[in-house]
Design a protein around this motif. Structure first.
Motif, PDB file in Angstrom:
ATOM      1  N   HIS A 257      43.566  51.207  43.943  1.00  0.00           N
ATOM      2  CA  HIS A 257      42.864  49.948  43.701  1.00  0.00           C
ATOM      3  C   HIS A 257      42.340  49.949  45.291  1.00  0.00           C
ATOM      4  CE1 HIS A 257      41.352  45.855  43.549  1.00  0.00           C
ATOM      5  NE2 HIS A 257      41.773  45.702  44.657  1.00  0.00           N
ATOM      6  N   ASN A 258      40.710  49.832  45.036  1.00  0.00           N
ATOM      7  CA  ASN A 258      39.896  49.857  46.262  1.00  0.00           C
ATOM      8  C   ASN A 258      38.773  48.849  46.005  1.00  0.00           C
ATOM      9  OD1 ASN A 258      41.137  52.269  47.716  1.00  0.00           O
ATOM     10  ND2 ASN A 258      39.118  53.287  47.432  1.00  0.00           N
ATOM     11  N   ARG A 259      38.091  48.525  47.138  1.00  0.00           N
ATOM     12  CA  ARG A 259      37.033  47.669  47.027  1.00  0.00           C
ATOM     13  C   ARG A 259      35.989  48.175  46.378  1.00  0.00           C
ATOM     14  NH1 ARG A 259      35.717  45.330  52.894  1.00  0.00           N
ATOM     15  NH2 ARG A 259      36.338  47.429  53.339  1.00  0.00           N
ATOM     16  N   ARG A 260      35.613  49.420  46.626  1.00  0.00           N
ATOM     17  CA  ARG A 260      34.751  50.070  46.068  1.00  0.00           C
ATOM     18  C   ARG A 260      35.400  51.565  45.431  1.00  0.00           C
ATOM     19  NH1 ARG A 260      32.366  48.457  50.571  1.00  0.00           N
ATOM     20  NH2 ARG A 260      33.155  50.113  51.742  1.00  0.00           N
ATOM     21  N   ARG A 261      34.927  51.745  44.243  1.00  0.00           N
ATOM     22  CA  ARG A 261      35.510  52.807  43.387  1.00  0.00           C
ATOM     23  C   ARG A 261      35.146  54.258  43.991  1.00  0.00           C
ATOM     24  NH1 ARG A 261      35.664  53.165  36.698  1.00  0.00           N
ATOM     25  NH2 ARG A 261      36.678  55.282  36.746  1.00  0.00           N
ATOM     26  N   LEU A 262      36.041  55.108  44.135  1.00  0.00           N
ATOM     27  CA  LEU A 262      35.868  56.404  44.632  1.00  0.00           C
ATOM     28  C   LEU A 262      34.604  57.337  43.700  1.00  0.00           C
ATOM     29  CD1 LEU A 262      39.434  57.306  45.562  1.00  0.00           C
ATOM     30  CD2 LEU A 262      37.510  56.557  46.933  1.00  0.00           C
TER      31      LEU A 262
ATOM     32  N   TYR B 105      41.373  54.580  38.417  1.00  0.00           N
ATOM     33  CA  TYR B 105      40.836  53.454  39.057  1.00  0.00           C
ATOM     34  C   TYR B 105      41.280  52.063  38.340  1.00  0.00           C
ATOM     35  CZ  TYR B 105      37.694  49.817  41.356  1.00  0.00           C
ATOM     36  OH  TYR B 105      37.073  48.680  41.996  1.00  0.00           O
ATOM     37  N   TRP B 106      41.648  50.955  38.914  1.00  0.00           N
ATOM     38  CA  TRP B 106      42.009  49.775  38.724  1.00  0.00           C
ATOM     39  C   TRP B 106      41.304  48.954  39.407  1.00  0.00           C
ATOM     40  CZ3 TRP B 106      45.227  48.809  34.624  1.00  0.00           C
ATOM     41  CH2 TRP B 106      45.945  49.701  34.037  1.00  0.00           C
ATOM     42  N   GLU B 107      40.281  48.002  38.835  1.00  0.00           N
ATOM     43  CA  GLU B 107      39.582  47.310  39.474  1.00  0.00           C
ATOM     44  C   GLU B 107      40.212  45.839  39.616  1.00  0.00           C
ATOM     45  OE1 GLU B 107      35.257  44.459  38.643  1.00  0.00           O
ATOM     46  OE2 GLU B 107      36.010  45.943  37.301  1.00  0.00           O
ATOM     47  N   SER B 108      41.221  45.605  38.592  1.00  0.00           N
ATOM     48  CA  SER B 108      42.202  44.507  38.903  1.00  0.00           C
ATOM     49  C   SER B 108      43.327  44.903  39.508  1.00  0.00           C
ATOM     50  CB  SER B 108      42.648  43.866  37.739  1.00  0.00           C
ATOM     51  OG  SER B 108      43.475  43.107  37.646  1.00  0.00           O
ATOM     52  N   LEU B 109      43.674  44.283  40.839  1.00  0.00           N
ATOM     53  CA  LEU B 109      44.970  44.728  41.569  1.00  0.00           C
ATOM     54  C   LEU B 109      45.915  44.291  40.816  1.00  0.00           C
ATOM     55  CD1 LEU B 109      46.469  45.705  43.931  1.00  0.00           C
ATOM     56  CD2 LEU B 109      46.321  43.517  45.239  1.00  0.00           C
ATOM     57  N   ASP B 110      45.993  43.010  40.180  1.00  0.00           N
ATOM     58  CA  ASP B 110      47.137  42.488  39.441  1.00  0.00           C
ATOM     59  C   ASP B 110      47.804  43.236  38.324  1.00  0.00           C
ATOM     60  OD1 ASP B 110      47.000  40.367  41.272  1.00  0.00           O
ATOM     61  OD2 ASP B 110      46.543  38.840  39.581  1.00  0.00           O
ATOM     62  N   GLN B 111      46.691  43.946  37.661  1.00  0.00           N
ATOM     63  CA  GLN B 111      46.838  44.787  36.537  1.00  0.00           C
ATOM     64  C   GLN B 111      47.574  46.115  37.037  1.00  0.00           C
ATOM     65  OE1 GLN B 111      43.645  45.386  33.900  1.00  0.00           O
ATOM     66  NE2 GLN B 111      43.067  43.055  33.539  1.00  0.00           N
TER      67      GLN B 111
ATOM     68  N   ALA C 232      53.679  36.450  46.963  1.00  0.00           N
ATOM     69  CA  ALA C 232      54.724  36.033  46.251  1.00  0.00           C
ATOM     70  C   ALA C 232      54.263  36.229  45.030  1.00  0.00           C
ATOM     71  CB  ALA C 232      55.334  34.742  46.311  1.00  0.00           C
ATOM     72  N   ARG C 233      53.059  35.647  44.531  1.00  0.00           N
ATOM     73  CA  ARG C 233      52.590  35.791  42.981  1.00  0.00           C
ATOM     74  C   ARG C 233      52.408  37.199  42.588  1.00  0.00           C
ATOM     75  NH1 ARG C 233      48.166  36.856  40.251  1.00  0.00           N
ATOM     76  NH2 ARG C 233      46.887  37.103  42.399  1.00  0.00           N
ATOM     77  N   ARG C 234      51.981  38.264  43.326  1.00  0.00           N
ATOM     78  CA  ARG C 234      51.639  39.379  43.067  1.00  0.00           C
ATOM     79  C   ARG C 234      52.847  40.340  43.427  1.00  0.00           C
ATOM     80  NH1 ARG C 234      45.901  39.393  45.789  1.00  0.00           N
ATOM     81  NH2 ARG C 234      44.627  39.495  43.923  1.00  0.00           N
ATOM     82  N   LEU C 235      53.883  40.027  44.093  1.00  0.00           N
ATOM     83  CA  LEU C 235      55.177  40.744  44.071  1.00  0.00           C
ATOM     84  C   LEU C 235      55.963  40.245  42.910  1.00  0.00           C
ATOM     85  CD1 LEU C 235      56.205  39.927  47.881  1.00  0.00           C
ATOM     86  CD2 LEU C 235      55.918  42.229  46.808  1.00  0.00           C
ATOM     87  N   ASN C 236      55.682  39.130  42.198  1.00  0.00           N
ATOM     88  CA  ASN C 236      56.485  38.904  40.883  1.00  0.00           C
ATOM     89  C   ASN C 236      55.927  39.828  39.913  1.00  0.00           C
ATOM     90  OD1 ASN C 236      58.493  36.696  40.922  1.00  0.00           O
ATOM     91  ND2 ASN C 236      56.855  35.247  41.780  1.00  0.00           N
ATOM     92  N   LEU C 237      54.732  40.261  39.823  1.00  0.00           N
ATOM     93  CA  LEU C 237      54.061  41.190  39.072  1.00  0.00           C
ATOM     94  C   LEU C 237      54.834  42.412  38.843  1.00  0.00           C
ATOM     95  CD1 LEU C 237      50.212  40.423  39.651  1.00  0.00           C
ATOM     96  CD2 LEU C 237      51.698  39.423  37.762  1.00  0.00           C
TER      97      LEU C 237
END
Length: 328
Positions: A179-184, A196-202, A226-231
């Motif tokens: 996951h990046n701000r801009r795709r490689l 590539y994942w546009e969504s960090l959560d996914q 904490a919310r993302r660690l729960n994922l």
């Protein structure tokens, strides 16, 4: 009349070869011991120097910069990260800031892979048994770890270091995600067979190992909260060789203690050298003292970059590793 030599102040001990070259080129004030400068010493340094060479252990904030003398024109940071320097305030006062990017990418990537293997294969636990004399022989079910081959590695920040991590992990048979701000560029994705994942959560929800390789900026502070660690999956492992502030350390410790996350390998911490005491005795956590870039070769190369930045500036040109606020 010969040109007056630059006055340079170094805030920490550097490799001997770097200090020697600095002494040959400039009027340099070297650090006698390897302790961080006090606030008073930093104030004195910015008042007297043409060039300051700080490290990440020095807080070069707006209050300090406001006390700088008319001579100070360059802060030549010894290190790639500049979150300890108020770059915007420095530029407002006409002071340039340079850094040393790209030097430690391979060193940091080596350490990230070492931590992945250490946590997943429970290497410190095995080493402790041997060193403490508590090993009572081989057993079929003793210290069972997991293979990394075939596992999904999610890289948060696939820049120089993240790409070097991907190269090593791919050689070990891991599947590369990022996951990046801009795709490689497509050719880079193809080289590493990277998803590539546009969504960090996914991405976080699907990975076996997470490697944090992004810098600390206002936008990345507690990016892994904490919310993302729960994922994360209960079997997931998280590795951080970048900056401690990217992860909410208290939330991470709570989830490690409760078994919501399988393990962690940490080389950096949210509060510098103040490590959460609850994490020190966890068998599923490997702790290192911020040594991901600690190689002789890397430290010398960093010093060479500092020298080039100072010499280029002294010659009236833009330092090659100039940092501007828009980069941060």
């Amino acid at each position: 009349m010969p040109k007056q030599s630059l006055s340079v102040v170094v805030t920490r001990r550097l490799p001997e070869s770097v200090e020697t070259r600095l002494s040959e080129l400039f009027d340099v004030k070297l650090r006698e011991n390897d302790t961080p400068m006090t606030r008073e010493e930093l104030v004195a340094a910015v008042k007297e120097a043409d060039v300051l060479i700080p490290t990440l252990s020095d807080r070069i904030d707006s209050t300090l910069i406001a006390q700088s003398g008319e001579k100070l024109k360059l802060i030549a940071n010894y290190g790639a990260g500049v979150d300890h320097i108020d770059v915007a305030t420095a530029r407002q006062r006409g002071i340039l800031v340079s850094n040393t990017p790209g030097v430690s990418a391979d060193d940091a990537a080596d350490m990230a892979l070492a931590l992945i293997l250490s946590v997943t294969r429970r290497i410190p636990e095995g080493s402790h048994r041997m060193q403490s004399g508590t090993w009572d022989g081989w057993a079929p079910t003793a210290l069972l770890g997991g293979r990394i081959s075939g596992k999904r590695l999610g890289i948060l920040g696939m820049g120089r270091i993240g790409t070097a991590v991907a190269r090593r992990a791919q050689a070990c048979g891991m599947q590369i995600h990022y996951h990046n701000r801009r795709r490689l560029r497509p050719e880079i994705e193809e080289q590493y067979e990277a998803t590539y994942w546009e969504s960090l959560d996914q991405m976080l929800a699907r990975m076996d190992v997470i490697s944090v390789n992004c810098p600390h900026t206002p936008s990345t502070f507690h990016l892994i909260n904490a919310r993302r660690l729960n994922l994360l999956k209960p079997t997931a492992v998280i590795i951080n060789t970048s900056r401690g502030e990217v992860i909410d350390e208290n939330a991470l410790v709570r989830m490690l203690k409760s078994g919501q996350i399988a393990g962690a390998g940490l080389d950096v911490y949210e509060h510098g050298n103040e490590v959460n005491p609850d994490v020190r005795d966890m068998p599923n956590v490997v702790l290192l003292p911020h040594i991901s870039s600690a190689t002789v070769e890397g430290r010398i190369e960093m010093g060479e970059k500092v020298l080039i930045n100072i010499k280029t500036h002294d010659d009236g040109h833009r330092p090659p590793d100039l940092v501007v606020p828009a980069m941060l």
